[in-house]
Design a protein around this motif. Structure first.
Motif, short mmCIF file in Angstrom:
data_model
loop_
_atom_site.label_atom_id
_atom_site.label_comp_id
_atom_site.label_asym_id
_atom_site.label_seq_id
_atom_site.Cartn_x
_atom_site.Cartn_y
_atom_site.Cartn_z
N ALA A 127 0.95 -1.26 -0.04
CA ALA A 127 0.06 -0.10 -0.11
C ALA A 127 0.90 1.24 0.01
O ALA A 127 0.59 2.09 -0.81
N GLY A 128 1.90 1.26 0.78
CA GLY A 128 2.91 2.33 0.86
C GLY A 128 3.50 2.63 -0.50
O GLY A 128 3.69 3.66 -1.08
N ALA A 129 3.93 1.59 -0.94
CA ALA A 129 4.85 1.34 -2.45
C ALA A 129 3.82 1.94 -3.38
O ALA A 129 4.12 2.71 -4.35
N GLY A 130 2.54 1.56 -3.34
CA GLY A 130 1.59 1.86 -4.36
C GLY A 130 1.41 3.40 -4.19
O GLY A 130 1.08 3.95 -5.50
N ALA A 131 1.08 4.00 -3.14
CA ALA A 131 0.78 5.20 -2.96
C ALA A 131 2.06 6.17 -3.46
O ALA A 131 1.92 7.14 -4.20
N PHE A 132 3.18 5.88 -3.13
CA PHE A 132 4.39 6.49 -3.53
C PHE A 132 4.44 6.18 -5.17
O PHE A 132 4.75 7.34 -5.78
N CYS A 133 4.26 5.22 -5.77
CA CYS A 133 4.35 5.05 -7.10
C CYS A 133 3.38 5.69 -7.64
O CYS A 133 3.57 6.24 -8.95
N ALA A 134 2.19 5.86 -7.32
CA ALA A 134 0.95 6.61 -7.67
C ALA A 134 1.31 7.90 -7.98
O ALA A 134 1.06 8.74 -8.85
N HIS A 135 1.92 8.63 -6.61
CA HIS A 135 2.29 10.16 -6.78
C HIS A 135 3.43 10.16 -8.05
O HIS A 135 3.23 11.26 -8.50
N ALA A 136 4.26 9.39 -7.94
CA ALA A 136 5.28 9.60 -8.90
C ALA A 136 4.78 9.46 -10.50
O ALA A 136 5.21 10.36 -11.35
N ALA A 137 3.91 8.61 -10.65
CA ALA A 137 3.26 8.56 -11.85
C ALA A 137 2.63 9.91 -12.39
O ALA A 137 2.40 10.46 -13.54
N ALA A 138 1.78 10.51 -11.30
CA ALA A 138 1.03 11.98 -11.52
C ALA A 138 2.08 12.86 -11.60
O ALA A 138 1.75 13.59 -12.71
N VAL A 139 3.24 12.92 -10.99
CA VAL A 139 4.24 13.75 -11.12
C VAL A 139 4.75 13.71 -12.67
O VAL A 139 4.83 14.73 -13.49
N LEU A 140 5.02 12.60 -13.31
CA LEU A 140 5.53 12.44 -14.53
C LEU A 140 4.42 12.82 -15.54
O LEU A 140 4.52 13.43 -16.45
N ILE A 141 3.07 12.36 -15.48
CA ILE A 141 2.10 13.02 -16.16
C ILE A 141 2.11 14.39 -16.29
O ILE A 141 1.70 15.05 -17.33
N LYS A 142 2.05 15.05 -15.25
CA LYS A 142 1.96 16.51 -14.90
C LYS A 142 3.24 17.04 -15.80
O LYS A 142 2.95 18.24 -16.57
N ARG A 143 4.30 16.56 -15.80
CA ARG A 143 5.41 17.13 -16.47
C ARG A 143 5.29 17.14 -18.20
O ARG A 143 5.76 17.92 -18.59
N VAL A 144 4.49 16.07 -18.43
CA VAL A 144 4.39 15.85 -19.79
C VAL A 144 3.06 16.69 -20.44
O VAL A 144 3.35 17.54 -21.30
N VAL A 145 1.88 16.79 -19.66
CA VAL A 145 0.77 17.50 -19.98
C VAL A 145 1.12 19.09 -19.94
O VAL A 145 0.62 19.75 -20.50
N ARG A 146 1.58 19.38 -18.52
CA ARG A 146 1.70 20.72 -18.33
C ARG A 146 0.69 21.55 -18.47
O ARG A 146 0.71 22.93 -18.53
N ARG A 147 -0.47 21.16 -17.85
CA ARG A 147 -1.86 21.86 -17.61
C ARG A 147 -1.63 22.66 -16.55
O ARG A 147 -1.24 22.29 -15.46
N GLU A 148 -1.94 23.94 -16.59
CA GLU A 148 -1.82 25.04 -15.44
C GLU A 148 -3.22 24.78 -14.52
O GLU A 148 -4.23 24.49 -14.99
N ARG A 149 -3.02 25.21 -13.11
CA ARG A 149 -3.87 24.87 -12.41
C ARG A 149 -5.03 26.05 -12.47
O ARG A 149 -4.66 27.10 -13.27
#
Length: 174
Positions: free
Chosen positions: A63-85
């Motif tokens: 569960a901890g590894a999954g939460a961390f990996c999910a966060h990392a995946a979201a950060v990577l996607i953010k850097r590709v998509v680059r949608r502003e808040r």
């Protein structure tokens, strides 16, 4: 005069209008935001679970590894998509953020992964209890569009599925 909010901005304004003025809502949303920052709250809960339930240690660590990996995946996607808040003047931003990128919501992503995987460890319906409040908090705080949150939930569920599959193949809770 600012243009009227439309589409997802209008939906965000509607959520904030309905909820943000209620006593304690913004404070609770901020608390959830701080807890979920960089998935650290979920990682801490999973470590505590691993210590307190040694027979389910592998499930809690997953569960901890999954939460961390999910966060990392979201950060990577953010850097590709680059949608502003969101930044329409009608949208109140009620918390600081570590970046200006919003798609997908890393909080929704890591919370979903953590909830799905902790449900495997506990047998409790944690996704139904934990994911909606965290997802809604991101809208109340004005830092994500609805599609950011929905995509975050989908990415988190996919990461949880992958981590659960790996955990099952590498020995479960022996």
């Amino acid at each position: 005069m600012a243009e009227q909010p439309r589409g997802e901005e209008a939906a965000l304004v509607a959520v904030q209008s309905a909820l943000a003025g209620r006593p304690g809502v913004v404070a609770a949303a901020r608390a959830m935001s701080h807890f979920g920052e960089h998935s650290l709250g979920w990682v801490a809960v999973s470590m505590l679970g691993a210590v307190l339930a040694p027979r389910r240690r592998r499930a809690w660590l997953a569960a901890g590894a999954g939460a961390f990996c999910a966060h990392a995946a979201a950060v990577l996607i953010k850097r590709v998509v680059r949608r502003e808040r969101p930044h329409h003047p009608a949208i109140a931003v009620n918390v600081g953020t570590p970046s200006r990128l919003s798609f997908p919501s890393a909080h929704a992503t890591s919370t979903t992964a953590a909830a799905v995987l902790m449900a495997r460890a506990t047998g409790l319906p944690l996704p139904a209890v934990l994911v909606p409040p965290m997802a809604l908090s991101r809208l109340v705080l004005g830092v994500h569009y609805p599609s950011d949150v929905l995509t975050g939930v989908a990415v988190g569920a996919a990461v949880a599925k992958a981590v659960g599959t790996v955990a099952d193949r590498t020995g479960g809770d022996r």
